[in-house]
Design an enzyme around this catalytic site. Structure first.
Site, PDB file in Angstrom:
ATOM      1  N   ASP A  74       8.324 -18.269   5.896  1.00 56.04           N
ATOM      2  CA  ASP A  74       7.347 -17.212   6.169  1.00 56.04           C
ATOM      3  C   ASP A  74       5.934 -17.766   6.096  1.00 56.04           C
ATOM      4  OD1 ASP A  74       7.260 -17.621   3.434  1.00 56.04           O
ATOM      5  OD2 ASP A  74       7.626 -15.553   2.877  1.00 56.04           O
ATOM      6  N   ASN A 143       7.830  -7.692  -6.168  1.00 53.39           N
ATOM      7  CA  ASN A 143       8.271  -6.350  -5.752  1.00 53.39           C
ATOM      8  C   ASN A 143       9.660  -6.386  -5.116  1.00 53.39           C
ATOM      9  OD1 ASN A 143       7.757  -7.606  -3.352  1.00 53.39           O
ATOM     10  ND2 ASN A 143       6.363  -6.057  -2.543  1.00 53.39           N
ATOM     11  N   HIS A 145      10.610  -8.513  -2.779  1.00 57.33           N
ATOM     12  CA  HIS A 145      10.663  -8.955  -1.386  1.00 57.33           C
ATOM     13  C   HIS A 145      11.396 -10.281  -1.246  1.00 57.33           C
ATOM     14  CE1 HIS A 145       6.384 -11.016  -1.443  1.00 57.33           C
ATOM     15  NE2 HIS A 145       7.310 -11.860  -1.800  1.00 57.33           N
ATOM     16  N   GLU A 150       9.288  -6.941   3.195  1.00 55.00           N
ATOM     17  CA  GLU A 150       8.770  -6.082   2.136  1.00 55.00           C
ATOM     18  C   GLU A 150       9.669  -4.858   1.913  1.00 55.00           C
ATOM     19  OE1 GLU A 150       6.446  -7.175   0.261  1.00 55.00           O
ATOM     20  OE2 GLU A 150       4.477  -7.219   1.206  1.00 55.00           O
TER      21      GLU A 150
HETATM   22  C1  GLP Z   1       5.676 -15.123  -0.829  1.00 55.74           C
HETATM   23  C2  GLP Z   1       6.087 -16.424  -0.189  1.00 55.74           C
HETATM   24  C3  GLP Z   1       7.603 -16.481  -0.200  1.00 55.74           C
HETATM   25  C4  GLP Z   1       8.040 -16.487  -1.645  1.00 55.74           C
HETATM   26  C5  GLP Z   1       7.594 -15.215  -2.358  1.00 55.74           C
HETATM   27  C6  GLP Z   1       7.748 -15.287  -3.857  1.00 55.74           C
HETATM   28  O1  GLP Z   1       6.034 -14.072  -0.032  1.00 55.74           O
HETATM   29  N1  GLP Z   1       5.530 -16.541   1.121  1.00 55.74           N
HETATM   30  O2  GLP Z   1       8.065 -17.622   0.502  1.00 55.74           O
HETATM   31  O3  GLP Z   1       9.440 -16.597  -1.743  1.00 55.74           O
HETATM   32  O4  GLP Z   1       6.232 -14.967  -2.113  1.00 55.74           O
HETATM   33  O5  GLP Z   1       6.790 -16.204  -4.354  1.00 55.74           O
HETATM   34  P1  GLP Z   1       6.716 -16.699  -5.855  1.00 55.74           P
HETATM   35  O6  GLP Z   1       7.898 -17.563  -6.062  1.00 55.74           O
HETATM   36  O7  GLP Z   1       5.414 -17.469  -5.964  1.00 55.74           O
HETATM   37  O8  GLP Z   1       6.705 -15.479  -6.690  1.00 55.74           O
END
Ligand code: GLP
Length: 243
Positions: A74, A143, A145, A150
């Site tokens: 992403d 959250n 996601h 989302e």
């Molecule tokens: C963002 C990133 C994702 C990641 C998610 C959780 O959306 N683009 O690739 O998996 O956040 O990130 P983190 O591991 O820093 O909480």
């Protein structure tokens, strides 16, 4: 403690270091079995240390990565790709450059594409041409996601543009820029579910609430990560402090 809960292999780890080591080993095993593997990689804090260990093992054991293909899961939209808050910057500095992945073996959304929908269609076509993802590495969002899929009333199967939730706009990566980011681009749920193997990481105190809901084992659109209960070959590695 390892236990199998309805298809997802749950691996509880004592801390982030153990979670990262196990994750890196899964990556190495997949690469050894299939040198031209297609890895779909999340960014952010959850897999950061695992990638570091993976790169270290690859270099120390001189594992061939010349055929390894990398797909970025992403990306934020409307921000220069060299900005340190982009997923691009993260992947380039932690994976692509350290491993010298050839340009033709790397696929990713362009964060400063003029038209995000056109960019998602471009990625959708390439993903189709590449065939199934061999290993998809995901982290649960605060959250719930998955990628930038989302929470909402519905989930979208294929690469698409996303309006970021207020919570996601406060993501740690975005604190590194002055640019206001309101949209993102992400692979969709069908892309994720079509992966041959999923490695799902849950790490960090702020994930406790979403991970607890995930463990209830229901598939729900207000917790996109819960779609993984439908995956036939998923491993979930989590820190023991989350349960
Ligand atoms: C963002 C990133 C994702 C990641 C998610 C959780 O959306 N683009 O690739 O998996 O956040 O990130 P983190 O591991 O820093 O909480």
């Amino acid at each position: 403690m390892n236990k199998l809960k309805q298809g997802i292999e749950l691996i509880e780890t004592k801390d982030f270091e153990e979670l990262s080591r196990i994750s890196a080993e899964v990556m190495v095993e997949c690469l050894r079995k299939k040198p031209d593997s297609l890895f779909c990689l999340a960014t952010g804090s959850s897999p950061a240390r695992a990638y570091e260990i993976f790169v270290k093992i690859v270099n120390e054991e001189q594992i061939d990565v010349s055929k390894l293909r990398i797909l970025k899961l992403d990306e934020w939209w409307g921000i220069n790709e060299n900005d340190p808050s982009t997923c691009e910057y993260f992947i380039q500095t932690r994976i692509i450059k350290p491993l010298n992945i050839p340009t033709q073996n790397y696929i990713g959304f362009n964060s400063d594409a003029l038209d995000a929908n056109v960019e998602c269609n471009r990625i959708a076509q390439i993903v189709q041409q590449q065939g199934a993802i061999d290993l998809c590495i995901l982290g649960i969002g605060k959250n719930g996601h998955l990628g930038l899929n989302e929470p909402g009333v519905c989930l979208i199967p294929f690469p698409h543009v996303v309006e970021l939730s207020e919570r996601t706009k406060t993501h740690d990566m975005l604190t590194r820029t002055d640019v206001t980011v309101n949209y993102g681009m992400t692979l969709g749920m069908a892309n994720i579910i079509a992966s041959k193997k999923v490695l799902f990481l849950a790490a960090g105190d702020e994930k406790k609430a979403s991970f607890e809901v995930f463990l209830e084992g229901q598939v729900r659109s207000d917790l996109p990560a819960s779609i993984l209960w439908l995956h036939p070959n998923a491993i979930c590695v989590f820190e023991s402090k989350l349960i």
